[in-house]
Design a protein around this motif. Structure first.
Motif, PDB file in Angstrom:
ATOM      1  N   PRO A  61     131.063 -29.550  26.214  1.00 16.72           N
ATOM      2  CA  PRO A  61     131.197 -30.966  26.568  1.00 16.72           C
ATOM      3  C   PRO A  61     129.851 -31.532  27.005  1.00 16.72           C
ATOM      4  O   PRO A  61     129.048 -30.864  27.629  1.00 16.72           O
ATOM      5  CB  PRO A  61     132.199 -30.941  27.724  1.00 16.72           C
ATOM      6  N   ASP A  96     134.427 -33.903  25.386  1.00 16.92           N
ATOM      7  CA  ASP A  96     134.660 -32.716  24.567  1.00 16.92           C
ATOM      8  C   ASP A  96     134.988 -33.187  23.157  1.00 16.92           C
ATOM      9  O   ASP A  96     136.103 -33.649  22.891  1.00 16.92           O
ATOM     10  CB  ASP A  96     135.807 -31.897  25.138  1.00 16.92           C
ATOM     11  N   GLU A 116     141.625 -35.778  32.981  1.00 23.42           N
ATOM     12  CA  GLU A 116     141.269 -35.957  31.577  1.00 23.42           C
ATOM     13  C   GLU A 116     142.023 -37.135  30.960  1.00 23.42           C
ATOM     14  O   GLU A 116     143.134 -37.462  31.367  1.00 23.42           O
ATOM     15  CB  GLU A 116     141.583 -34.690  30.786  1.00 23.42           C
TER      16      GLU A 116
END
Length: 206
Positions: A4, A22, A41
């Motif tokens: 990432p 990512d 996320e």
């Protein structure tokens, strides 16, 4: 596997530090230890949607160019670039439910174009205008590369199976659905345009 990386043009809304992206799964996350959003996320398209800036990829025709390529309406544009392999989930859902073109975001006519596999699975499951189909099949690297047979087919909504159900029976889905075409496996006699050779189907273009 690529690690990432920080997206300088897409800061966390809580701490203003760059989010980590990512590229393998298309998700971003804040990794700042003191941030209340650390570890939360979300898809890249959702992080980009939360910004108050003007839409960098509005609906309409002709399409904007980034990196020398026309940018479809359902492509995520964030941090100053187009992420052709990552689709905007809300826009793709809206294309499906509202019968909108995935390339320009405008309303489709009764007959629209889709790109399908030999098994009838629709690649990037939404329709296109004729002009937008020509643009996509001539400029999208995934639709130009060698390796897999894909076809352009002109269809009505009645031929669409969305998430395993006829298109007309789908009501307010939370997210976009996979599309297949109703009927037997496609043959050359069902195709109303050229057949093209593709690489293995991808979720996005780029």
């Amino acid at each position: 596997m690529t690690a990432p990386r920080a997206l300088d043009g897409l800061p966390c809304l809580e701490c203003a530090r760059p989010l980590l992206f990512d590229e393998a799964n298309g998700w971003v996350v804040c990794a700042t230890a003191q941030c209340v959003a650390m570890g939360m996320e979300m898809p890249l398209w959702r992080a980009a949607r939360r910004r108050d800036a003007a839409d960098p990829n509005p609906a309409g025709w002709p399409r904007p160019l980034l990196g020398g390529l026309p940018v479809p309406w359902i492509t995520v544009v964030a941090a100053g670039r187009a992420w052709f392999r990552h689709l905007h989930g809300d826009r793709l859902r809206d294309c499906q439910t509202g019968w909108l073109c995935q390339v320009c975001g405008e309303l489709l006519p009764e007959l629209a174009w889709v790109v399908v596999t030999e098994e009838g699975h629709v690649v990037t499951p939404a329709g296109m205008h004729q002009r937008c189909r020509v643009l996509a099949t001539s400029r999208c690297p995934h639709l130009q590369a060698a390796g897999r047979r894909l076809r352009d087919v002109e269809v009505t909504r009645e031929r669409i199976i969305s998430g395993g159900r006829p298109w007309a029976q789908v009501r307010s889905p939370v997210s976009w659905q996979d599309w297949t075409l109703l009927g037997d496996k496609l043959t050359l006699s069902t195709v109303n345009a050229h057949m093209v050779i593709h690489s293995p189907a991808a979720r996005g273009c780029g």
